[in-house]
Design a protein around this motif. Structure first.
Motif, PDB file in Angstrom:
ATOM      1  N   TRP A  83       0.828  -1.207   0.000  1.00  0.00           N
ATOM      2  CA  TRP A  83       0.000   0.000   0.000  1.00  0.00           C
ATOM      3  C   TRP A  83       0.862   1.257   0.000  1.00  0.00           C
ATOM      4  O   TRP A  83       0.421   2.332   0.367  1.00  0.00           O
ATOM      5  N   SER A  84       2.105   1.122  -0.427  1.00  0.00           N
ATOM      6  CA  SER A  84       3.006   2.262  -0.542  1.00  0.00           C
ATOM      7  C   SER A  84       2.562   3.172  -1.683  1.00  0.00           C
ATOM      8  O   SER A  84       1.939   2.734  -2.649  1.00  0.00           O
ATOM      9  N   SER A  85       2.946   4.437  -1.580  1.00  0.00           N
ATOM     10  CA  SER A  85       2.822   5.378  -2.677  1.00  0.00           C
ATOM     11  C   SER A  85       4.199   5.501  -3.340  1.00  0.00           C
ATOM     12  O   SER A  85       5.038   4.604  -3.211  1.00  0.00           O
ATOM     13  N   GLY A 126      13.662  13.035 -10.623  1.00  0.00           N
ATOM     14  CA  GLY A 126      14.038  12.905 -12.023  1.00  0.00           C
ATOM     15  C   GLY A 126      13.143  11.912 -12.728  1.00  0.00           C
ATOM     16  O   GLY A 126      11.916  12.010 -12.681  1.00  0.00           O
ATOM     17  N   ASN A 127      13.762  10.915 -13.361  1.00  0.00           N
ATOM     18  CA  ASN A 127      12.969   9.890 -14.052  1.00  0.00           C
ATOM     19  C   ASN A 127      12.884   8.605 -13.242  1.00  0.00           C
ATOM     20  O   ASN A 127      12.686   7.526 -13.789  1.00  0.00           O
ATOM     21  N   ARG A 128      12.988   8.724 -11.932  1.00  0.00           N
ATOM     22  CA  ARG A 128      12.960   7.546 -11.068  1.00  0.00           C
ATOM     23  C   ARG A 128      11.781   7.593 -10.102  1.00  0.00           C
ATOM     24  O   ARG A 128      11.559   8.595  -9.426  1.00  0.00           O
ATOM     25  N   LEU A 129      11.065   6.486 -10.067  1.00  0.00           N
ATOM     26  CA  LEU A 129       9.967   6.286  -9.113  1.00  0.00           C
ATOM     27  C   LEU A 129      10.434   5.302  -8.056  1.00  0.00           C
ATOM     28  O   LEU A 129      10.942   4.224  -8.388  1.00  0.00           O
ATOM     29  N   PHE A 130      10.249   5.633  -6.796  1.00  0.00           N
ATOM     30  CA  PHE A 130      10.630   4.742  -5.697  1.00  0.00           C
ATOM     31  C   PHE A 130       9.363   4.302  -4.963  1.00  0.00           C
ATOM     32  O   PHE A 130       8.527   5.138  -4.588  1.00  0.00           O
ATOM     33  N   THR A 131       9.238   3.008  -4.755  1.00  0.00           N
ATOM     34  CA  THR A 131       8.086   2.481  -4.026  1.00  0.00           C
ATOM     35  C   THR A 131       8.503   1.179  -3.352  1.00  0.00           C
ATOM     36  O   THR A 131       9.680   0.781  -3.409  1.00  0.00           O
ATOM     37  N   GLN A 132       7.565   0.490  -2.704  1.00  0.00           N
ATOM     38  CA  GLN A 132       7.845  -0.753  -1.990  1.00  0.00           C
ATOM     39  C   GLN A 132       6.788  -1.786  -2.340  1.00  0.00           C
ATOM     40  O   GLN A 132       5.651  -1.446  -2.673  1.00  0.00           O
ATOM     41  N   GLU A 133       7.167  -3.057  -2.237  1.00  0.00           N
ATOM     42  CA  GLU A 133       6.256  -4.137  -2.607  1.00  0.00           C
ATOM     43  C   GLU A 133       6.646  -5.419  -1.884  1.00  0.00           C
ATOM     44  O   GLU A 133       7.702  -5.500  -1.254  1.00  0.00           O
ATOM     45  N   GLN A 134       5.771  -6.424  -2.015  1.00  0.00           N
ATOM     46  CA  GLN A 134       6.034  -7.749  -1.465  1.00  0.00           C
ATOM     47  C   GLN A 134       6.407  -8.687  -2.598  1.00  0.00           C
ATOM     48  O   GLN A 134       5.785  -8.670  -3.665  1.00  0.00           O
ATOM     49  N   PHE A 141       4.907  -9.386   5.998  1.00  0.00           N
ATOM     50  CA  PHE A 141       3.826  -9.038   6.920  1.00  0.00           C
ATOM     51  C   PHE A 141       2.508  -9.255   6.198  1.00  0.00           C
ATOM     52  O   PHE A 141       2.332  -8.809   5.061  1.00  0.00           O
ATOM     53  N   TRP A 142       1.579  -9.923   6.879  1.00  0.00           N
ATOM     54  CA  TRP A 142       0.269 -10.192   6.287  1.00  0.00           C
ATOM     55  C   TRP A 142      -0.788 -10.084   7.369  1.00  0.00           C
ATOM     56  O   TRP A 142      -0.579 -10.519   8.504  1.00  0.00           O
ATOM     57  N   GLU A 143      -1.906  -9.469   7.030  1.00  0.00           N
ATOM     58  CA  GLU A 143      -3.086  -9.498   7.909  1.00  0.00           C
ATOM     59  C   GLU A 143      -4.314  -9.588   7.019  1.00  0.00           C
ATOM     60  O   GLU A 143      -4.261  -9.290   5.824  1.00  0.00           O
ATOM     61  N   SER A 144      -5.421 -10.026   7.599  1.00  0.00           N
ATOM     62  CA  SER A 144      -6.561 -10.459   6.804  1.00  0.00           C
ATOM     63  C   SER A 144      -7.407  -9.329   6.233  1.00  0.00           C
ATOM     64  O   SER A 144      -8.329  -9.580   5.469  1.00  0.00           O
ATOM     65  N   ILE A 145      -7.110  -8.073   6.571  1.00  0.00           N
ATOM     66  CA  ILE A 145      -7.843  -6.947   6.001  1.00  0.00           C
ATOM     67  C   ILE A 145      -7.125  -6.413   4.759  1.00  0.00           C
ATOM     68  O   ILE A 145      -7.672  -6.369   3.665  1.00  0.00           O
ATOM     69  N   GLY A 146      -5.889  -6.000   4.939  1.00  0.00           N
ATOM     70  CA  GLY A 146      -5.133  -5.406   3.841  1.00  0.00           C
ATOM     71  C   GLY A 146      -4.277  -6.383   3.078  1.00  0.00           C
ATOM     72  O   GLY A 146      -3.760  -6.047   2.019  1.00  0.00           O
ATOM     73  N   GLY A 147      -4.100  -7.594   3.601  1.00  0.00           N
ATOM     74  CA  GLY A 147      -3.262  -8.562   2.927  1.00  0.00           C
ATOM     75  C   GLY A 147      -1.792  -8.342   3.223  1.00  0.00           C
ATOM     76  O   GLY A 147      -1.409  -7.860   4.291  1.00  0.00           O
ATOM     77  N   ALA A 148      -0.950  -8.688   2.260  1.00  0.00           N
ATOM     78  CA  ALA A 148       0.498  -8.643   2.446  1.00  0.00           C
ATOM     79  C   ALA A 148       1.072  -7.338   1.914  1.00  0.00           C
ATOM     80  O   ALA A 148       0.450  -6.632   1.129  1.00  0.00           O
ATOM     81  N   GLY A 149       2.289  -7.054   2.366  1.00  0.00           N
ATOM     82  CA  GLY A 149       3.052  -5.990   1.736  1.00  0.00           C
ATOM     83  C   GLY A 149       3.334  -4.791   2.601  1.00  0.00           C
ATOM     84  O   GLY A 149       2.657  -4.543   3.606  1.00  0.00           O
ATOM     85  N   PRO A 150       4.350  -4.010   2.218  1.00  0.00           N
ATOM     86  CA  PRO A 150       4.713  -2.786   2.941  1.00  0.00           C
ATOM     87  C   PRO A 150       3.598  -1.748   2.866  1.00  0.00           C
ATOM     88  O   PRO A 150       2.800  -1.726   1.939  1.00  0.00           O
ATOM     89  N   ARG A 151       3.567  -0.865   3.848  1.00  0.00           N
ATOM     90  CA  ARG A 151       2.557   0.192   3.924  1.00  0.00           C
ATOM     91  C   ARG A 151       3.154   1.585   3.734  1.00  0.00           C
ATOM     92  O   ARG A 151       2.457   2.506   3.313  1.00  0.00           O
ATOM     93  N   ALA A 152       4.410   1.755   4.089  1.00  0.00           N
ATOM     94  CA  ALA A 152       5.033   3.077   4.069  1.00  0.00           C
ATOM     95  C   ALA A 152       5.578   3.407   2.677  1.00  0.00           C
ATOM     96  O   ALA A 152       5.640   2.553   1.789  1.00  0.00           O
ATOM     97  N   THR A 153       5.997   4.662   2.509  1.00  0.00           N
ATOM     98  CA  THR A 153       6.526   5.166   1.242  1.00  0.00           C
ATOM     99  C   THR A 153       7.961   5.636   1.454  1.00  0.00           C
ATOM    100  O   THR A 153       8.260   6.289   2.464  1.00  0.00           O
ATOM    101  N   PRO A 154       8.879   5.324   0.529  1.00  0.00           N
ATOM    102  CA  PRO A 154      10.262   5.764   0.680  1.00  0.00           C
ATOM    103  C   PRO A 154      10.383   7.289   0.698  1.00  0.00           C
ATOM    104  O   PRO A 154       9.569   8.006   0.111  1.00  0.00           O
ATOM    105  N   THR A 155      11.420   7.773   1.365  1.00  0.00           N
ATOM    106  CA  THR A 155      11.712   9.202   1.480  1.00  0.00           C
ATOM    107  C   THR A 155      13.060   9.490   0.845  1.00  0.00           C
ATOM    108  O   THR A 155      14.045   8.791   1.113  1.00  0.00           O
TER     109      THR A 155
END
Length: 592
Positions: free
Chosen positions: A244-246, A251-259, A286-300
């Motif tokens: 659920w990261s943004s 520049g031409n680089r997008l930074f995000t997080q995933e499982q 990390f997994w829970e039954s509402i949001g499922g798996a994956g990171p939640r925060a966004t890189p800085t």
């Protein structure tokens, strides 16, 4: 008719009556279960208590059906024993063989109540058939419990409706992992950073979660919005891992997080093509039954350093050109705790030479600050034990500090040493995932699941001695007219625009009074284009809606389908380029 024949007939009639189950208590229980399940639907934005009635009520009430069978059904002793033991065996066997994603909360919320309901329903249907009703009731239980063994869960919607697919169907994550396996791009493919230009925070178009000020505001951009005549152009679209990261953008680089299976990953994508430039993976799921798996925060983005925090607590400082590790910490160790219920979600805050995150540990391990270059701990202070909001830099009454929203309220901390400048108490057991919205010396804060929004104002006054200043925190209003869950709002010309539950709304920022509520966009997100008062809404189903900010009514200027699947992530707008993702797709559109 002789007297003996009459007595025989009466005895037979009496036997027929006693052989019929006392079915009406079961019918009452079943009817109440259906009513409780549907009850939250009678409210546009049901409060937590009503949501919990619909979410947990049927499961709790279903436990009365075995009680009815054993003590009030009028079944024979043998039927009661066989029925109860058979029901227990069916429940244990089907729960044990359910898909891993169906265990835990899904067992109690779905499998158990449906299984018990089917047991009771079939028992009632065959109430007058002593030779069949136990078999029928157990067959019903097998259907009710066993059907869930054919399914897998992908979490729930914002209204807690389950998202299910067949057990044997490949998940979006599995399809993504297959695509990675067949791709020639390897993790950390760009290993030599000597010829790559430095990436500096001051040059980044979108360095933080929700932008530079973490407020979701885009300046100097205005969209035509005539999307029927000139629809947005898809630049690229591809698969992505759960999370659920943004995005942060430089520049031409997008930074995000995933499982990625049993590993979390910080990834860098080419903004022009969507191709992966590098990925830093590390063990953790990390997994829970509402949001499922994956990171939640966004890189800085910092000065030639990228900071990220995984849902399982891995804090990384990476070289943004290559993904090379500079330093790593883990909040499980540093805060001496396990992840909170929905995972660590704090997008790191870079302030001066420090990186700050919320950890929620006991004592002075609530908010933690680390040296931005080395990762060495700098300070730690007490805070709430859970927060899904992120620390935010703010200047209030001329004083710069860090706002931190948690389950106990809002803190204003000294960035130098973390000492408390002031605290506004507003305790809640609900989760808090909204960023504080700062307007002048006022702050808008919110609490999930129907508890509403509050505006407070901070002022400083001289003490009677005249040599020190004291703080006064005034509660201007608390309103139930806008009740976001994890959906941030924006402010334009003294009006809040955001989500009241799953419906878009406008509220007078001076009074908290709702002016309209209409857009049924689910639990989405919104960006403000401040130049001409335009709102770019991302719906829960992956649509993009362009709205003209107006306190009079909802004015939709354009709408199009962007990506498929549940979309809780914050989108990013850089010029006319929209970058949008969810837990399965990522895309770039050129908006005209």
């Amino acid at each position: 008719m002789s007297e003996s024949n009459s007595e025989t007939a009466d005895a037979a009639t009496k036997s027929d009556v006693t052989n019929v189950l006392r079915w009406w208590p079961a019918v009452v229980i079943l009817a109440l279960m259906v009513f409780l399940k549907l009850f939250p639907g009678f409210f546009e934005s049901p409060p937590l208590s009503i949501l919990m009635v619909g979410f947990m009520g049927p499961g709790v009430l279903s436990l009365m059906l075995p009680v009815w069978w054993l003590f009030a059904s009028r079944a024979s002793g043998m039927e009661k024993i066989v029925g109860f033991l058979g029901l227990l065996a069916v429940a244990v066997a089907t729960v044990a063989t359910a898909h891993a994603s169906m265990k835990g909360m899904n067992t109690g919320m779905y499998q158990v109540p449906v299984g018990l309901a089917c047991f009771g329903l079939f028992a009632v249907a065959f109430a007058a058939r002593p030779g069949l009703r136990v078999v029928a009731a157990l067959f019903g239980a097998l259907i009710g419990f066993g059907a869930w063994d054919l399914l897998q869960s992908h979490g729930t919607t914002g209204k807690f409706s389950p998202e299910l697919s067949w057990r044997w169907s490949p998940t979006p994550e599995e399809m993504y992992l297959q695509s990675l396996a067949s791709s020639s791009t390897s993790s950390n493919a760009l290993s030599d950073s000597t010829e790559l230009e430095p990436i500096l925070r001051a040059d980044a178009q979108w360095p933080d979660f929700r932008g530079l000020n973490r407020d979701g505001v885009v300046d100097e951009v205005s969209l035509i919005g005539n999307w029927k005549a000139s629809p947005p152009k898809l630049v690229w679209k591809s698969l992505i891992g759960p999370g659920w990261s943004s995005f942060s953008v430089a520049g031409n680089r997008l930074f995000t997080q995933e499982q990625r299976g049993d590993r979390e990953a910080v990834v860098c994508l080419d903004a022009e093509t969507g191709e992966s430039l590098w990925a830093h993976e590390y063990p953790g799921r990390f997994w829970e039954s509402i949001g499922g798996a994956g990171p939640r925060a966004t890189p800085t983005i910092g000065d030639n350093i990228l900071y990220s925090l995984g849902a399982d607590g891995q804090l990384c400082a990476l070289r943004p050109q290559t993904g090379e590790v500079i330093w790593e910490r883990n909040l499980k160790t540093d805060s001496a705790r396990q992840p909170p219920q929905w995972g660590w979600s704090s997008s790191p805050l870079l302030i001066g030479s420090l990186v700050v995150v919320h950890a929620g540990g006991s004592g002075d391990k609530g908010v933690l600050a680390y040296d931005a270059l080395t990762g060495e701990p700098s300070w730690g202070v007490a805070s709430g034990d859970h927060s899904y909001s992120s620390p935010q830099l703010a200047t209030l009454a001329g004083v710069e500090g860090i706002l931190m929203m948690t389950n106990v309220g809002l803190q204003f901390l000294n960035p130098v040493d973390g000492s408390l400048i002031w605290n506004h108490e507003w305790s809640s057991d609900n989760y808090r995932a909204i960023q504080p919205l700062v307007v002048g010396d006022s702050v808008f804060i919110a609490t999930s699941l129907g508890m509403g929004t509050r505006r407070i104002t901070a002022t400083q006054t001289a003490t009677t001695e005249g040599d020190t200043m004291s703080w006064s925190i005034t509660e201007d209003w608390t309103s139930l007219d806008i009740k976001p869950d994890f959906n941030d709002y924006v402010l334009y010309e003294d009006h809040l625009y955001g989500f009241d539950g799953s419906i878009f709304a406008c509220v007078d920022a001076s009074t908290g009074t709702r002016l309209w509520k209409k857009g049924r966009y689910g639990n989405g997100q919104v960006i403000l284009l401040s130049k001409n008062g335009q709102l770019l809404v991302t719906t829960e189903t992956g649509e993009i809606v362009l709205v003209q900010a107006s306190p009079k009514q909802l004015v939709e200027m354009g709408k199009f389908d962007a990506i498929e699947g549940k979309t809780w992530n914050h989108s990013v707008l850089i010029g006319n380029r929209l970058y949008i993702r969810n837990g399965q797709e990522v895309a770039c559109f050129d908006l005209l």
